[in-house]
Each structure stands twice: as structure tokens, then as C-alpha cells.
Scaffold this motif. Sequence first.
Motif, mmCIF file in Angstrom:
data_model
loop_
_atom_site.group_PDB
_atom_site.id
_atom_site.type_symbol
_atom_site.label_atom_id
_atom_site.label_comp_id
_atom_site.label_asym_id
_atom_site.label_seq_id
_atom_site.Cartn_x
_atom_site.Cartn_y
_atom_site.Cartn_z
ATOM 1 N N ASP A 1 33.836 37.994 45.560
ATOM 2 C CA ASP A 1 34.217 38.959 46.600
ATOM 3 C C ASP A 1 35.589 38.638 47.173
ATOM 4 O OD1 ASP A 1 31.945 40.398 46.299
ATOM 5 O OD2 ASP A 1 31.140 40.037 48.311
ATOM 6 N N ASN B 1 38.493 38.385 59.529
ATOM 7 C CA ASN B 1 38.230 37.008 59.961
ATOM 8 C C ASN B 1 37.542 36.187 58.877
ATOM 9 O OD1 ASN B 1 39.323 36.522 62.440
ATOM 10 N ND2 ASN B 1 37.448 36.840 63.614
ATOM 11 N N ARG C 1 28.696 49.135 42.105
ATOM 12 C CA ARG C 1 29.219 48.582 43.355
ATOM 13 C C ARG C 1 29.928 49.663 44.165
ATOM 14 N NH1 ARG C 1 33.615 46.136 45.253
ATOM 15 N NH2 ARG C 1 34.892 46.507 43.418
ATOM 16 N N VAL D 1 30.077 26.287 52.700
ATOM 17 C CA VAL D 1 31.310 26.906 53.204
ATOM 18 C C VAL D 1 31.367 28.382 52.796
ATOM 19 C CG1 VAL D 1 32.661 24.764 53.189
ATOM 20 C CG2 VAL D 1 32.603 26.155 51.130
HETATM 21 C C1 LIG Z 1 35.346 44.821 48.935
HETATM 22 C C2 LIG Z 1 35.528 43.702 49.930
HETATM 23 C C3 LIG Z 1 36.657 43.676 50.724
HETATM 24 C C4 LIG Z 1 36.841 42.645 51.658
HETATM 25 N N1 LIG Z 1 37.974 42.602 52.409
HETATM 26 C C5 LIG Z 1 38.175 41.554 53.252
HETATM 27 C C6 LIG Z 1 39.388 41.430 53.975
HETATM 28 O O1 LIG Z 1 40.306 42.233 53.840
HETATM 29 N N2 LIG Z 1 39.528 40.361 54.810
HETATM 30 C C7 LIG Z 1 38.552 39.429 54.983
HETATM 31 O O2 LIG Z 1 38.740 38.478 55.771
HETATM 32 N N3 LIG Z 1 37.391 39.522 54.285
HETATM 33 C C8 LIG Z 1 37.190 40.544 53.429
HETATM 34 N N4 LIG Z 1 36.026 40.622 52.713
HETATM 35 C C9 LIG Z 1 35.051 39.533 52.822
HETATM 36 C C10 LIG Z 1 35.535 38.337 52.042
HETATM 37 O O3 LIG Z 1 36.149 38.720 50.849
HETATM 38 C C11 LIG Z 1 34.382 37.380 51.698
HETATM 39 O O4 LIG Z 1 33.498 37.264 52.732
HETATM 40 C C12 LIG Z 1 34.897 36.015 51.427
HETATM 41 O O5 LIG Z 1 35.945 36.080 50.531
HETATM 42 C C13 LIG Z 1 33.779 35.134 50.928
HETATM 43 O O6 LIG Z 1 34.317 34.081 50.172
HETATM 44 P P1 LIG Z 1 33.332 33.044 49.490
HETATM 45 O O7 LIG Z 1 34.192 32.090 48.758
HETATM 46 O O8 LIG Z 1 32.391 32.534 50.497
HETATM 47 O O9 LIG Z 1 32.460 33.925 48.491
HETATM 48 P P2 LIG Z 1 32.874 34.748 47.199
HETATM 49 O O10 LIG Z 1 34.315 35.024 47.166
HETATM 50 O O11 LIG Z 1 31.951 35.886 47.082
HETATM 51 O O12 LIG Z 1 32.573 33.731 46.017
HETATM 52 C C14 LIG Z 1 31.263 33.345 45.696
HETATM 53 C C15 LIG Z 1 31.315 32.602 44.386
HETATM 54 O O13 LIG Z 1 30.065 31.977 44.136
HETATM 55 C C16 LIG Z 1 29.691 32.188 42.778
HETATM 56 N N5 LIG Z 1 28.243 32.016 42.684
HETATM 57 C C17 LIG Z 1 27.249 32.766 43.212
HETATM 58 N N6 LIG Z 1 26.050 32.218 42.950
HETATM 59 C C18 LIG Z 1 26.291 31.082 42.256
HETATM 60 C C19 LIG Z 1 25.474 30.079 41.695
HETATM 61 N N7 LIG Z 1 24.133 30.119 41.796
HETATM 62 N N8 LIG Z 1 26.049 29.047 41.033
HETATM 63 C C20 LIG Z 1 27.404 28.982 40.888
HETATM 64 N N9 LIG Z 1 28.233 29.931 41.400
HETATM 65 C C21 LIG Z 1 27.677 30.949 42.082
HETATM 66 C C22 LIG Z 1 30.244 33.557 42.466
HETATM 67 O O14 LIG Z 1 30.329 33.781 41.083
HETATM 68 C C23 LIG Z 1 31.591 33.469 43.166
HETATM 69 O O15 LIG Z 1 32.514 32.769 42.358
HETATM 70 C C24 LIG Z 1 35.837 41.649 51.792
HETATM 71 C C25 LIG Z 1 34.690 41.696 50.989
HETATM 72 C C26 LIG Z 1 34.534 42.702 50.066
HETATM 73 C C27 LIG Z 1 33.306 42.728 49.234
#
Ligand SMILES: Cc1cc2nc3c(=O)[nH]c(=O)nc-3n(C[C@H](O)[C@H](O)[C@H](O)COP(=O)(O)OP(=O)(O)OC[C@H]3O[C@@H](n4cnc5c(N)ncnc54)[C@H](O)[C@@H]3O)c2cc1C
Length: 429
Positions: free
Chosen positions: A43, A370, A240, A353
Motif C-alpha cells: 500500500d 499522517n 481493488r 511498525v
Molecule cells: C490507495 C492508498 C493511498 C494512500 N495514500 C496515502 C497518502 O497519501 N499519505 C499517507 O500518509 N498514507 C496514505 N495511505 C496509507 C499508507 O500508504 C499506508 O498506511 C502505509 O504506507 C502503510 O505502510 P506499511 O509499510 O505499514 O504497509 P504496506 O505498505 O501495506 O506494506 C505491507 C507489506 O507487508 C507484506 N506482507 C503482508 N503480509 C505478509 C506476510 N504474512 N509475510 C510477509 N510479508 C507480508 C506486503 O506484501 C507488503 O510488502 C494510502 C493507502 C492507500 C491504500
Amino acid sequence: MKNNKEYDVIIAGSGLAGLFAALNLPESYKILIVTKDTADLSDSFLAQGGICVQRDEDDYDSFMEDTLKAGHYENKREAVDVMIRESREVIQDLLTAGVEFDKNPSGDFAYTKEAAHSKPRILHARDTTGQEICSKLTLRVRERSNIEIMEGSRVVDILISSGRCWGVVVRRPGQPPENMLCSDVILATGGVGGLYPRSTNYPHLTGDALAIALRHGIRVKDMSFVQVHPTSLYTEKPGRAFLISEAVRGEGAILLDKKGNRFVDELLPRDQVTEAIYAQMEKDQMPYVMLCLAGHTEADIPVRFPGIYQRCLQEGYDISKECIPVVPAQHYFMGGIDVDLFSRTSLDHLYAVGETSCNGVHGRNRLASNSLLESLVFSKRAALDIQKHSREEIHPEFPKPDSAYYDKIEEENRDLVSKEIRKEPNHAE
Ligand SMILES: Cc1cc2nc3c(=O)[nH]c(=O)nc-3n(C[C@H](O)[C@H](O)[C@H](O)COP(=O)(O)OP(=O)(O)OC[C@H]3O[C@@H](n4cnc5c(N)ncnc54)[C@H](O)[C@@H]3O)c2cc1C
């Protein structure tokens, strides 16, 4: 009998939180990132609107108040304080890593504003901010010889002995589950959108780390705090939901009912705009409302929002000329694995995290833009905390994982997490 350790740190997930944690660990550490799909399918790569930053000292109070107000004052104030105070430092880290944000003609950053922000404080790279940040960080990660990325593989469990975490169980395609040992584990598996029929998230994000936490009695928090984004492009096609960023409303777009009348202040917090849209859809007996940017903005639409413009064109709408149908969709999970200000979970040597964690920054409802910032600040904190303790050379022995057991629990995980999230009603269906 003892096993030799294989890695210093194992990270589950290659989104922004996982990548930034890895980059903030020393190059002398042996690090493994396990990721469920290809490294860029997260995401984080999809983020459109941007990333918040405290612009100057004067901005502190207003940034704090905007975040608390959006979160219904159910946020953890100390966590918000940390996020705001460390925001400039992590943005500087991004710039050092080669990330480029949009600038205005005078060469200053072009800050934008989104709903519920009282002033412009959002850095962005057109409307593909996540792609700009994550592609640069992925490059930096791939340059590091101490970091291995294992794609198409998933973490299905953690290894626990003597009250602490010692590693993970991983499933690689076509192979039996295997134990992988390390000194510290960071869970960064993102949100829960894959559990919903209509979500802006990738479908493979199914709260896997939450399932692991629930099975092992690791503390979780605010599990019913699910955010619905007010505006995704309405379509009858499956798949999606395509997000129409809040920045579009921030740049002037208005929402109209079926008679062409405005029915809500478009810049209210997400949950309030969502409520108003659902109420209007009900009243109009329509599956969507209309969002109109053309004629309501000074921005050059195809230049300011190239990603959204192109995608809408593919769906048959020219947003520089006409309104588009929009509908709310599940978007973000404020709850998660309960962590402290250093992203430590209730189990020693286990960190969480990003979206999979809950440090209390967002309260009941996340303020726009945020989440990227929160992911950066608290994944860096996890990485720094890990360096405060020594790395283990010797590990206890764990039995070989049983394929049948993991087949069964992986099948049950969706229900396990879904039930927890849906204990209290919310609008995410
Ligand atoms: C369309 C969209 C637009 C957005 N726009 C914004 C914005 O403009 N500004 C903002 O602040 N936020 C925005 N967000 C929210 C933000 O992008 C996410 O909340 C944030 O990037 C989350 O980061 P993360 O690293 O926690 O998770 P993610 O980026 O979702 O990464 C999760 C990772 O975990 C992996 N994974 C999942 N399960 C497993 C497993 N069992 N074993 C190994 N790997 C696994 C996935 O493959 C992925 O690589 C947006 C979200 C979306 C969906």
C-alpha cells in the motif's frame, strides 16, 4: 542442542515501514526482509496525497490539534508529540535517500492541504508520492549487501521460547514451512483491506501479523478502529477500489448529490465526510455521489493529479472536464498490535511498525497523510531500539514446522482477524 542463528533481524513486509526499518539498521547487521508478493506490491507504493511534516516551530500546536481532533481525541498524545517532533528529521532522511518532492517555481517545497488540516503541511510528488518514496528506498535497500529480500514468501508464525521472540516461520512457494532464526523480529505486514469486499488496499494485505499476535496472546489495541475513505471511484467492476485522494478536495473539488447540490463540507475529517456520503446515497437511493474538480480548482489537473487523471480516463471520465461518481471504501486500520514509543510489542524482541501496529498516533480516525509519516518515525525508532541490545549468537532449538498445521491456521486466519475487527460495528463493509 542449539542452532546457529541465521540473521540479526528479520522483517516481515516490504512497505515503507519495513524498508525504512531495514535502512536504519547498521550495515554490519545481517537482515532479511520477507515479503508476501513482489517487493513493490504494498500500500505504501499506492500512496497518492502525500506526507505530513511540521513546517516550522509555529506549526506544532496546530499539527497536534488537527491530529487529535481528527482522531476524536482518542489518540496517545505522547506518540503524536514524537511523530511531529521527529517529522523533519525523517523527511531529511528521505531527501538524503534521493526522494524528490514537488517544488513551486521559487524552488520551495509546494506544500498541499488535505481534509481536516488547518494549513498546508503536506509534501507530495504529484499524486504518486508513495511510488516516489518507496521506489527510492527500495533502490537504497537493494544497494545494501547486508539486506536480503525474499519475495513471494510469507511469515506465518513467530518462534517463542523463554518469554521472548527468536525468529519466524516462513512459507516460500512450493516449499514446506521453515524456521528462520534471528535476534529481533519486526512485523510490518500492513493493513487489513484484503478482508473487505471493497477496499483501496491490495487484496494480499490480510492482517497476517495480527493473526500471529492473536494466536500468541500478544497485546492488540483498538481493533475496531477501521477507516473508510470517503472517495473511491465508483465502478461495478470487481477488484481493488481506486482511491481519489483527499488532496483532490484539498485543491477545491466539491461533492454533489443527484440533484447537483452540495451536501457536506468537503474538508471535514474522513469519517464525517464518509457518514455524510452514506446518508446522501441512502436519501438519493444511489450507489454513489458525484465529485467535481473541473471548474473548482486553479490547479492544472493533468499535471497536479496525473495518476488519478489517467486512471479516470481509462474508466471513461475526463476529470479536467467532468464530474466522477465516488463511493466510500475501506482504507486504513488505526488499530493493531499494541506498541510503545519504540515500537516494542508485549513480547520481548518482537517489534511492530506501520499500519500493522498501534502506537496510538491516529486515535479513532487517522488524519490524512499522517500514515506515511508515522510509519517512518516509528520504524526508525524500532531500528534504533534494536541496536541498544546485544545480538544473540546462540538460539534454542525449535521443532521443524508442520505443514498441515500451517495449512489449517492460514485458512482460519482471515476469520480470526475479521471477527476481532468486527466485534463493534463500523462502516467499512
Ligand atoms: C490507495 C492508498 C493511498 C494512500 N495514500 C496515502 C497518502 O497519501 N499519505 C499517507 O500518509 N498514507 C496514505 N495511505 C496509507 C499508507 O500508504 C499506508 O498506511 C502505509 O504506507 C502503510 O505502510 P506499511 O509499510 O505499514 O504497509 P504496506 O505498505 O501495506 O506494506 C505491507 C507489506 O507487508 C507484506 N506482507 C503482508 N503480509 C505478509 C506476510 N504474512 N509475510 C510477509 N510479508 C507480508 C506486503 O506484501 C507488503 O510488502 C494510502 C493507502 C492507500 C491504500
